[in-house]
Design an enzyme around this catalytic site. Structure first.
Site, PDB file in Angstrom:
ATOM      1  N   HIS A   1       0.815  -1.227   0.000  1.00 11.22           N
ATOM      2  CA  HIS A   1       0.000   0.000   0.000  1.00 11.22           C
ATOM      3  C   HIS A   1       0.850   1.280   0.000  1.00 11.22           C
ATOM      4  O   HIS A   1       0.635   2.168  -0.821  1.00 11.22           O
ATOM      5  CB  HIS A   1      -0.961  -0.015   1.185  1.00 11.22           C
ATOM      6  CG  HIS A   1      -1.851  -1.209   1.150  1.00 11.22           C
ATOM      7  ND1 HIS A   1      -2.674  -1.470   0.087  1.00 11.22           N
ATOM      8  CD2 HIS A   1      -1.997  -2.246   2.006  1.00 11.22           C
ATOM      9  CE1 HIS A   1      -3.314  -2.603   0.295  1.00 11.22           C
ATOM     10  NE2 HIS A   1      -2.919  -3.103   1.453  1.00 11.22           N
TER      11      HIS A   1
ATOM     12  N   CYS B   1      -7.831  -6.196   4.441  1.00 13.36           N
ATOM     13  CA  CYS B   1      -9.147  -5.956   5.043  1.00 13.36           C
ATOM     14  C   CYS B   1     -10.222  -6.866   4.456  1.00 13.36           C
ATOM     15  O   CYS B   1     -11.270  -7.078   5.060  1.00 13.36           O
ATOM     16  CB  CYS B   1      -9.552  -4.500   4.844  1.00 13.36           C
ATOM     17  SG  CYS B   1      -9.517  -4.011   3.125  1.00 13.36           S
TER      18      CYS B   1
END
Ligand SMILES: Cc1cc2nc3c(=O)[nH]c(=O)nc-3n(C[C@H](O)[C@H](O)[C@H](O)COP(=O)(O)OP(=O)(O)OC[C@H]3O[C@@H](n4cnc5c(N)ncnc54)[C@H](O)[C@@H]3O)c2cc1C
Ligand SMILES: NC(=O)C1=CN([C@@H]2O[C@H](COP(=O)(O)OP(=O)(O)OC[C@H]3O[C@@H](n4cnc5c(N)ncnc54)[C@H](O)[C@@H]3O)[C@@H](O)[C@H]2O)C=CC1
Length: 448
Positions: free
Chosen positions: A12, A44
């Site tokens: 990320h 997630c």
């Protein structure tokens, strides 16, 4: 001549940095190295995938080697950077062929992230002892769950990952035990009434809770059979460790300054202690506006923002981070909880003269007979400075937008008194004339 920027780690933080550089329109040679085979895996989604709430993992990636190369980056996957010579400004990497090679940089962005905390206990290497971070970890767990004899799952750590996975394994029809050394679930994010609400939710769905217990050892013959704490022994077919993250910062050993947990200490511009070397995401510190000190908060949201900031500064555009509040949220069987800033117990631990206000009411006007849920709100503030230190909300209604407002309030050091009578619109479809934010704030004792 074009500058050389190297980005180590392309998840990320790394992807955000790479896209910022590639989209800048500047003439830069940008090279990325990642030890893994994939880019931008959204952890997630792991619990949703394991629990069968999404049909597959395809949507859990938002970038790829091809996408970055199409924009002009040189991307080396399955390539671990093994050392960095910070004086000569070169990195040494092990390529897929097993050979090593060196590459020079003008600017370096470290985005090496984190790995799950492992405990130095007996039995940790037994089969079916899982750590969950990577895409491959999720694949592994899903593969193992195909074995219907794997019935009892013990999760160690009732933080965000542990609670999300407890729901997922329960949805797969497994017997789940959730252990934590703390006295409550989600204890680093919420105060007790909120943790209790989540615990009732988990227990209602059949999850066994074992708090104030620390794992002493794991027992089994090749495969795990028991998790032993100081109080009990749990029959277990799979143990899943979710006891937090540790920053991956070996590359800076002995050279780059580090925080007490080993994260690279960075400035508001993501600068490390060495010029031209930046760090972003889970491998780096953040500035916490709630505690007004340097902190470590591992979140994808922080990774993306800090990746962008590191890239801008590496490009020579000075950008300061506004700092973070550690804002976060969770949704378990439709019970939604969100928080930002400090909990009351953390504020007191840090020495604040902290107080709180609570309120509970329906989201919308009482005469709306359908689709109207209760909301619990808890606001923490400092009695001396009046500064809002944190907030927590809980409901089956989507209250996430409210926590963004509180996040900004903590960032901007808004006082609890400002919150009392600020202009909030009223429409029965959305809220109440006496809404719970105003009503909670009005309870704050006035300045002596
Ligand atoms: C199950 C799960 C659920 C989560 N849910 C959420 C959520 O809902 N919201 C949220 O905000 N956060 C969530 N997180 C946390 C979030 O995933 C992390 O904060 C985020 O991944 C950090 O991104 P990063 O790029 O800094 O580091 P990482 O994701 O750890 O990536 C680091 C990269 O660096 C590479 N690397 C490391 N060392 C080297 C080396 N020497 N050479 C080359 N490459 C190297 C690694 O292969 C990796 O690809 C979740 C995490 C998990 C595991
Ligand atoms: N919804 C979100 O925003 C999500 C965020 N994340 C982030 O990913 C990171 C890692 O998540 P988690 O691993 O869940 O960490 P966490 O910090 O949320 O929870 C770790 C839990 O493990 C417990 N623990 C630590 N050592 C232990 C031990 N020896 N025995 C028993 N319990 C122990 C702690 O008390 C804590 O409750 C966190 O920064 C988290 O915020 C992860 C999932 C979802």
């Amino acid at each position: 001549m074009a500058q050389n920027i190297i980005v180590v780690g392309a998840n990320h933080a790394g992807t955000a940095a790479l896209n910022t550089i590639l989209d800048s329109g500047k003439d830069i040679n940008v090279t990325a190295f990642d030890a893994n085979s994939n880019i931008s895996f959204l952890g997630c989604g792991m619990a949703l995938w394991i629990g069968g709430q999404i049909s597959g993992p395809e949507g859990l990636f938002y970038s790829s080697r091809q996408a970055l190369e199409a924009k002009g980056a040189h991307v080396h996957m399955n390539t671990k950077v093994s050392s960095i010579d910070f004086e000569r400004k070169t990195i040494r990497a092990k390529c897929t062929t097993g050979d090593y090679y060196e590459q020079a940089f003008d600017k370096l962005i470290l985005a090496t992230g984190s790995m799950p905390v492992s405990l130095p206990i007996e039995g940790i290497d037994l089969h079916n002892v899982q750590f969950v971070k990577l895409y491959q970890n999720a694949e592994d767990v899903i593969h193992k769950l195909k074995n219907k004899n794997l019935k009892k799952i013990t999760i160690i750590g009732a933080g965000y990952i542990g609670v999300e996975l407890a729901e997922a394994f329960c949805r797969c029809g497994r017997e789940v035990t959730l252990i934590d050394s703390a006295s409550a679930c989600l204890s680093s994010y919420y105060d007790e009434p909120f943790s209790r609400k989540m615990e009732e939710n988990l227990e209602r769905h059949g999850i066994r809770l074992a708090f104030r217990e620390t794992v002493q050892r794991l027992e089994g013959h090749e495969t795990i059979q028991k998790v032993i704490t100081e109080k009990a022994s749990y029959d277990t077919d799979m143990a899943v460790f979710c006891a937090g993250f540790r920053p991956s910062t070996k590359l800076g050993d002995g050279v780059l300054e580090k925080f007490d947990n080993g994260a690279y200490l960075v400035s508001r511009r993501q600068e490390t202690s060495i010029p031209d070397v930046y760090a972003a995401g889970d491998c780096a510190t953040v500035y916490n506006n709630a505690s007004q000190r340097t902190d470590y908060i591992a979140l994808a949201s922080n990774a993306v923002r800090s990746g962008i900031i590191a890239a801008q500064n590496a490009l020579g555009v000075p950008v300061d981070s506004p700092g973070v509040q550690g804002s976060n949220g969770i949704s378990i069987w439709n019970l939604k909880m969100v928080s930002t800033g400090l909990s009351l117990k953390k504020a007191i631990r840090l020495g604040y003269d902290a107080a709180y206000v609570d309120y509970e009411d329906y989201q919308k006007a009482g005469f709306l007979e359908t689709d109207n849920q209760k909301v619990m709100i808890h606001i923490i503030y400092d009695k001396s400075s009046r500064r809002i230190l944190g907030a927590q909300l809980c409901s089956e209604y989507d209250i996430s937008m409210a926590i963004h407002m509180f996040s900004l309030a903590v960032q901007e050091q808004v006082s609890i008194d400002t919150l009392k009578l600020f202009d909030m619109f009223f429409l029965p479809h959305f809220n109440q004339p006496y809404n719970y934010i105003t009503m909670a704030a009005l309870q704050a004792e006035t300045r002596p």
